[in-house]
Design a protein around this motif. Sequence first.
Motif, PDB file in Angstrom:
ATOM      1  N   MET A 202       0.844  -1.210   0.000  1.00 18.50           N
ATOM      2  CA  MET A 202       0.000   0.000   0.000  1.00 18.50           C
ATOM      3  C   MET A 202       0.878   1.260   0.000  1.00 18.50           C
ATOM      4  O   MET A 202       1.953   1.259   0.582  1.00 18.50           O
ATOM      5  CB  MET A 202      -0.900  -0.023   1.221  1.00 18.50           C
ATOM      6  CG  MET A 202      -2.248   0.613   0.941  1.00 18.50           C
ATOM      7  SD  MET A 202      -3.435   0.185   2.216  1.00 18.50           S
ATOM      8  CE  MET A 202      -3.929  -1.450   1.697  1.00 18.50           C
ATOM      9  N   LYS A 203       0.406   2.273  -0.603  1.00 20.35           N
ATOM     10  CA  LYS A 203       1.223   3.473  -0.738  1.00 20.35           C
ATOM     11  C   LYS A 203       1.290   4.259   0.567  1.00 20.35           C
ATOM     12  O   LYS A 203       0.366   4.203   1.373  1.00 20.35           O
ATOM     13  CB  LYS A 203       0.606   4.376  -1.815  1.00 20.35           C
ATOM     14  CG  LYS A 203       0.638   3.739  -3.172  1.00 20.35           C
ATOM     15  CD  LYS A 203       0.893   4.786  -4.208  1.00 20.35           C
ATOM     16  CE  LYS A 203       1.595   4.278  -5.432  1.00 20.35           C
ATOM     17  NZ  LYS A 203       0.980   3.168  -6.101  1.00 20.35           N
TER      18      LYS A 203
ATOM     19  N   THR B 106       0.875   7.128   3.209  1.00 24.49           N
ATOM     20  CA  THR B 106      -0.256   8.035   3.346  1.00 24.49           C
ATOM     21  C   THR B 106       0.236   9.454   3.572  1.00 24.49           C
ATOM     22  O   THR B 106       0.777   9.757   4.625  1.00 24.49           O
ATOM     23  CB  THR B 106      -1.105   7.604   4.554  1.00 24.49           C
ATOM     24  OG1 THR B 106      -1.440   6.251   4.352  1.00 24.49           O
ATOM     25  CG2 THR B 106      -2.340   8.434   4.699  1.00 24.49           C
TER      26      THR B 106
ATOM     27  N   ARG C 239     -11.262   8.852  -4.040  1.00 27.75           N
ATOM     28  CA  ARG C 239      -9.946   8.201  -4.193  1.00 27.75           C
ATOM     29  C   ARG C 239      -8.998   8.652  -3.085  1.00 27.75           C
ATOM     30  O   ARG C 239      -8.328   7.854  -2.448  1.00 27.75           O
ATOM     31  CB  ARG C 239      -9.331   8.555  -5.557  1.00 27.75           C
ATOM     32  CG  ARG C 239      -9.987   7.850  -6.705  1.00 27.75           C
ATOM     33  CD  ARG C 239      -9.414   8.245  -8.051  1.00 27.75           C
ATOM     34  NE  ARG C 239     -10.136   7.499  -9.068  1.00 27.75           N
ATOM     35  CZ  ARG C 239      -9.841   6.254  -9.429  1.00 27.75           C
ATOM     36  NH1 ARG C 239      -8.796   5.657  -8.923  1.00 27.75           N
ATOM     37  NH2 ARG C 239     -10.582   5.622 -10.315  1.00 27.75           N
TER      38      ARG C 239
ATOM     39  N   ASN D 107      -7.988   6.194   0.186  1.00 28.91           N
ATOM     40  CA  ASN D 107      -6.617   5.684   0.172  1.00 28.91           C
ATOM     41  C   ASN D 107      -5.711   6.356   1.190  1.00 28.91           C
ATOM     42  O   ASN D 107      -4.641   5.849   1.475  1.00 28.91           O
ATOM     43  CB  ASN D 107      -6.027   5.802  -1.238  1.00 28.91           C
ATOM     44  CG  ASN D 107      -6.676   4.799  -2.193  1.00 28.91           C
ATOM     45  OD1 ASN D 107      -7.568   4.069  -1.777  1.00 28.91           O
ATOM     46  ND2 ASN D 107      -6.234   4.766  -3.421  1.00 28.91           N
ATOM     47  N   HIS D 108      -6.144   7.498   1.709  1.00 27.85           N
ATOM     48  CA  HIS D 108      -5.294   8.187   2.675  1.00 27.85           C
ATOM     49  C   HIS D 108      -5.841   8.148   4.096  1.00 27.85           C
ATOM     50  O   HIS D 108      -5.167   8.572   5.026  1.00 27.85           O
ATOM     51  CB  HIS D 108      -5.096   9.655   2.258  1.00 27.85           C
ATOM     52  CG  HIS D 108      -4.334   9.784   0.968  1.00 27.85           C
ATOM     53  ND1 HIS D 108      -4.242  10.956   0.279  1.00 27.85           N
ATOM     54  CD2 HIS D 108      -3.638   8.879   0.263  1.00 27.85           C
ATOM     55  CE1 HIS D 108      -3.530  10.760  -0.822  1.00 27.85           C
ATOM     56  NE2 HIS D 108      -3.155   9.505  -0.848  1.00 27.85           N
TER      57      HIS D 108
ATOM     58  N   SER E  69      -8.033   3.008   5.004  1.00 28.75           N
ATOM     59  CA  SER E  69      -7.051   2.459   4.053  1.00 28.75           C
ATOM     60  C   SER E  69      -6.377   1.187   4.582  1.00 28.75           C
ATOM     61  O   SER E  69      -5.679   0.512   3.850  1.00 28.75           O
ATOM     62  CB  SER E  69      -6.003   3.522   3.705  1.00 28.75           C
ATOM     63  OG  SER E  69      -5.282   3.868   4.862  1.00 28.75           O
TER      64      SER E  69
ATOM     65  N   ARG F 171      -9.140  -0.110  -0.418  1.00 26.86           N
ATOM     66  CA  ARG F 171      -8.435   0.874  -1.231  1.00 26.86           C
ATOM     67  C   ARG F 171      -9.101   0.969  -2.601  1.00 26.86           C
ATOM     68  O   ARG F 171      -9.703  -0.001  -3.087  1.00 26.86           O
ATOM     69  CB  ARG F 171      -6.951   0.560  -1.348  1.00 26.86           C
ATOM     70  CG  ARG F 171      -6.598  -0.590  -2.222  1.00 26.86           C
ATOM     71  CD  ARG F 171      -5.073  -0.726  -2.317  1.00 26.86           C
ATOM     72  NE  ARG F 171      -4.704  -1.620  -3.381  1.00 26.86           N
ATOM     73  CZ  ARG F 171      -4.736  -2.941  -3.289  1.00 26.86           C
ATOM     74  NH1 ARG F 171      -5.146  -3.511  -2.170  1.00 26.86           N
ATOM     75  NH2 ARG F 171      -4.383  -3.687  -4.312  1.00 26.86           N
TER      76      ARG F 171
ATOM     77  N   THR G  10      -5.693   2.343  -8.351  1.00 33.36           N
ATOM     78  CA  THR G  10      -5.134   3.474  -9.107  1.00 33.36           C
ATOM     79  C   THR G  10      -5.002   3.082 -10.581  1.00 33.36           C
ATOM     80  O   THR G  10      -5.082   1.891 -10.917  1.00 33.36           O
ATOM     81  CB  THR G  10      -3.722   3.793  -8.583  1.00 33.36           C
ATOM     82  OG1 THR G  10      -2.923   2.613  -8.762  1.00 33.36           O
ATOM     83  CG2 THR G  10      -3.733   4.200  -7.131  1.00 33.36           C
TER      84      THR G  10
ATOM     85  N   SER H 118      -1.152   7.512 -10.565  1.00 27.44           N
ATOM     86  CA  SER H 118      -2.212   7.726  -9.588  1.00 27.44           C
ATOM     87  C   SER H 118      -2.870   9.082  -9.841  1.00 27.44           C
ATOM     88  O   SER H 118      -2.218  10.012 -10.319  1.00 27.44           O
ATOM     89  CB  SER H 118      -1.600   7.696  -8.194  1.00 27.44           C
ATOM     90  OG  SER H 118      -2.473   8.298  -7.271  1.00 27.44           O
TER      91      SER H 118
ATOM     92  N   LEU I 230     -13.236  -0.414  -5.736  1.00 29.42           N
ATOM     93  CA  LEU I 230     -12.892  -0.413  -4.314  1.00 29.42           C
ATOM     94  C   LEU I 230     -12.639  -1.860  -3.897  1.00 29.42           C
ATOM     95  O   LEU I 230     -13.542  -2.704  -3.970  1.00 29.42           O
ATOM     96  CB  LEU I 230     -14.050   0.170  -3.499  1.00 29.42           C
ATOM     97  CG  LEU I 230     -13.788   0.224  -2.000  1.00 29.42           C
ATOM     98  CD1 LEU I 230     -13.161   1.562  -1.610  1.00 29.42           C
ATOM     99  CD2 LEU I 230     -15.071   0.035  -1.206  1.00 29.42           C
TER     100      LEU I 230
END
Length: 947
Positions: free
Chosen positions: A1-2, A4, A658, A662-663, A668, A672, A675, A691, A719
Amino acid sequence: MKPTPSKSTARSENTAMPGTESKIGLDNFFSAVSARHDRWRDLARAVQAWAGKGGQAGLKTECARQLAELAPFESLQAFPGTRLMRALEERVQSGDAPGALRLVQRVASALLSRAYRGELGDVDTDEDGPGGERTGGQRDTTGRPYFEALFVTPAPQARWPAQVQNIRKLRRAQDEFIYEPVMVGTFEDAVLAVILNANLESVVIYDGFPFSSAHGVPLFKDWLAARLELDPAETAGADLGLLLARAVKRIRPELDVFFLADRKPDEIVSDPAAAGLRRVFYEVEEPLEIHLSILEGVSERFETPFFDNLKRYAQKPVGTFHALPVARGKSIFRSNWIRDMGEFYGPTLFLAESSATSGGLDSLLEPTGTIKRAQDAAARAFGADHVFFVTNGTSTSNKMVHQALLEPGDIVVADRNCHKSHHYGMVLAGAQPYYVEAFPLVEYSMYGAVPLSAIKKALLELKAAGRLEKVKLVTLTNCTFDGHVYDTRRVMEECLAIKPDLVFLWDEAWFGFARFSPIYRPRTAMGARAALQEAFADPAYLARYLAQEKALGAELDPADPRVLSTRLVPDPRKAKLRVYQTNSTHKSMSALRQGSMVLVGDEEFVHHEQAFKEAVFTHASTSPNQQIIASLDVARRQMELEGYELVMGSIQNALDIRREVNHHPLVSKYFRVLTPAEMIPAEYRSSGMESYTEGATWVDATRAFREDEFVLDPTRLTLVCGTAGFDGTQFKNLLAAEYEIQLNKTSRNSILLQTNINNTRSDVANLLKVLVEIAKGIEQRLKGGGEPARETFAARVKSLMEDVPDLPNFSRFHDRFREDPRGKTLEGDMRAAFYMAYDAARCEHVKLSSPEIDERLKNGPPLVSAHFVIPYPPGFPIMVPGQVLAADTIEFMRKLDVKEIHGYDASLGLKLIRPSFLGEAATPPRGAGKTIRAQAPATPLVKGKAQ
Ligand SMILES: Cc1ncc(COP(=O)(O)O)c(C=O)c1O
């Protein structure tokens, strides 16, 4: 996961202003209106902080900075206007924090409530004045629709206020609409106004203005150059007036553009760049004429010929002696038992019901009056030559187009993953599908879109087999259910290079709204057609083609690998532009359910009009619903007048979802939104855009939409819910049952959310609240249940996210349904197989669990599907009539855990065509040692028909 980013990082991306930050937030590009509201809200916060801290100097500087950033953009809007902006600046400069706060709050709330619309005159600078009231006039109490008109003028800025007053003086009580003028003095400012001011409906261009904006907007200049393909250096000596007219029409083709010059109007009109002008004036023309022309242009878009007439019809006393008792509602309102129906729908619905085609109501099957005019207006709005309204959904629109274009035996290159209406359309037309495969997204149990290389390969294979002449149509879904958008122009260009008379059917069921956003438009069927029309007329394009001809030859050799790897261009002297688009107007615009349109942009249409009519006669109801037709008319009106703003709003809502999902620290952890990088393999994203919420800029987005083979429609949000332990169907049901949130599509481990012109920011907030609640529930359950609960959860997540079945490709048609069984090409006579299965004696059922299946997979005779089998989700046919079933399809079916599988009854098993009817009995099954006896003599296949 990216990672935040903090809230403040996300916010600064949102509010970044050209020229002041190294990156411009994507929101400013996709959704200028909401971004503007956010900027005012942020300013209000800053001024509030300043006022709260007793006018602290540092905070004042911050307010002044924000205000200075805002000013160039606000100069492109009628509200708050120069006077109020100046008053605000003075308050800030003089250190009057409370006074500034009152003014800022007034503006912010007037923008949000839109109260400023309909005010006449200059905005009052009274801090306590309500809404956006203006001085020098009064509120327009007539409720007339409000818009703004842009005046691009070479006059010195000092003269603008007087010019504005003169324009306002032209207003008359009988005007249908009310508008405020907005003045700009350069090319760049005009373009920026067209992008950022969604209230604009008309642009009046006075010749003779300079190019460069006085405002410092360096990144905007980059964007402008990329988007409009303009090199500012080249524009120095150009005719900026006409250049601007063309730029405006490219960005928002629905706007009316008027041109005033002191050159002779006929000189201007003969310039090709003048094609989009609504009217040309000689500069000394009466200002009232311009005023009237502005109103007339908007009136034309406002007019809804069929709806207007239906409203008139509903007022008339009509005696009906036709079939349709609900017409006029008497059977309902006088009833003892069904009066609640009348109360629920209200009398208007019944007064507006009729089965008559006279009295101005026109006939959908042979329109000559108001329906015809409504369709013509839709053609104008959607950039087509002709539009046909359809009242049975795009399911019917697609079948109409297939029937209109195809003869039995024609080959159609089709995405196997396309909507079932195409497959059935081909059965009915007797066409042979050559299925091409979309790239799979196995992890999420869904498909993407069909790579161009697969389409080219199909065409080249058919060419090598000498069957290219039979290929009539390419049909693709743009965008796909999950949001994959094609480079429609490139697909058509390269296909036309291989076969110059190919016809394209773009199923834009979900994508009709895209016409009204300049970023999407080039990727729509009609947007690409317009671009190609322009390109084909350009001598430089022919030169490109001739260079290609020199390198690859005029007759492209399918065996030459360069043909596949080169970006081909067609010979513009030979290529025909024959483009059809179907859209479910009801899916993305304000039309009633089943309201759909067929858009035609076919330069050969005159030769096919009769066939098209026959197709309409075949499929359209002879009792079309008047309300659906009227709603198509109204949906068009809305999109032509406010589609630009509405589409921006839906994109903004999607970007917010989004970002927030995701943040959000808790949400999250379990959910998620995928992207572009997760939905589109890197090989199809040459721009590298990953993204929509992680630092993407205007320039990135423009490049991605220009260059990438596929882009993701930001409003379609996959999602992932498998990571929260829910399969798609389960999560969809939970949202519907517990939280009143509805959605359409699911996959094994995801749901598809979509935003459209109906959503508000409150919907977004509610969704997030629900996800927070669900995530909290999961946390509590895991905490309360201890290790065993965590293990069960982890196992469930693993099963949903990792144990996913491979997606089966289309295998092949049985040789019996192939014209050239020895050849390599994939197309087949699906109709013959379809009708073969009509006689139960020719079919057999075999249970999925039966060992016979595995035995036959190994040793034959082949398992040949008698049916379409379409599981929901994923919603595409994993078996089609006549298809030889391969092991991967069987495995997929066995693993499938969805309840709804059209064409399959688990208690009976797979419905197959008996081998004996396929001529298989002649070949004894190999290895099995047992003979499967022929049930009846093999039936010879007559082309296009099973006997
Ligand atoms: C790609 C596509 N085409 C066509 C249709 C059919 O449209 P309608 O529901 O308007 O009949 C759908 C429906 O979901 C679809 O997804």
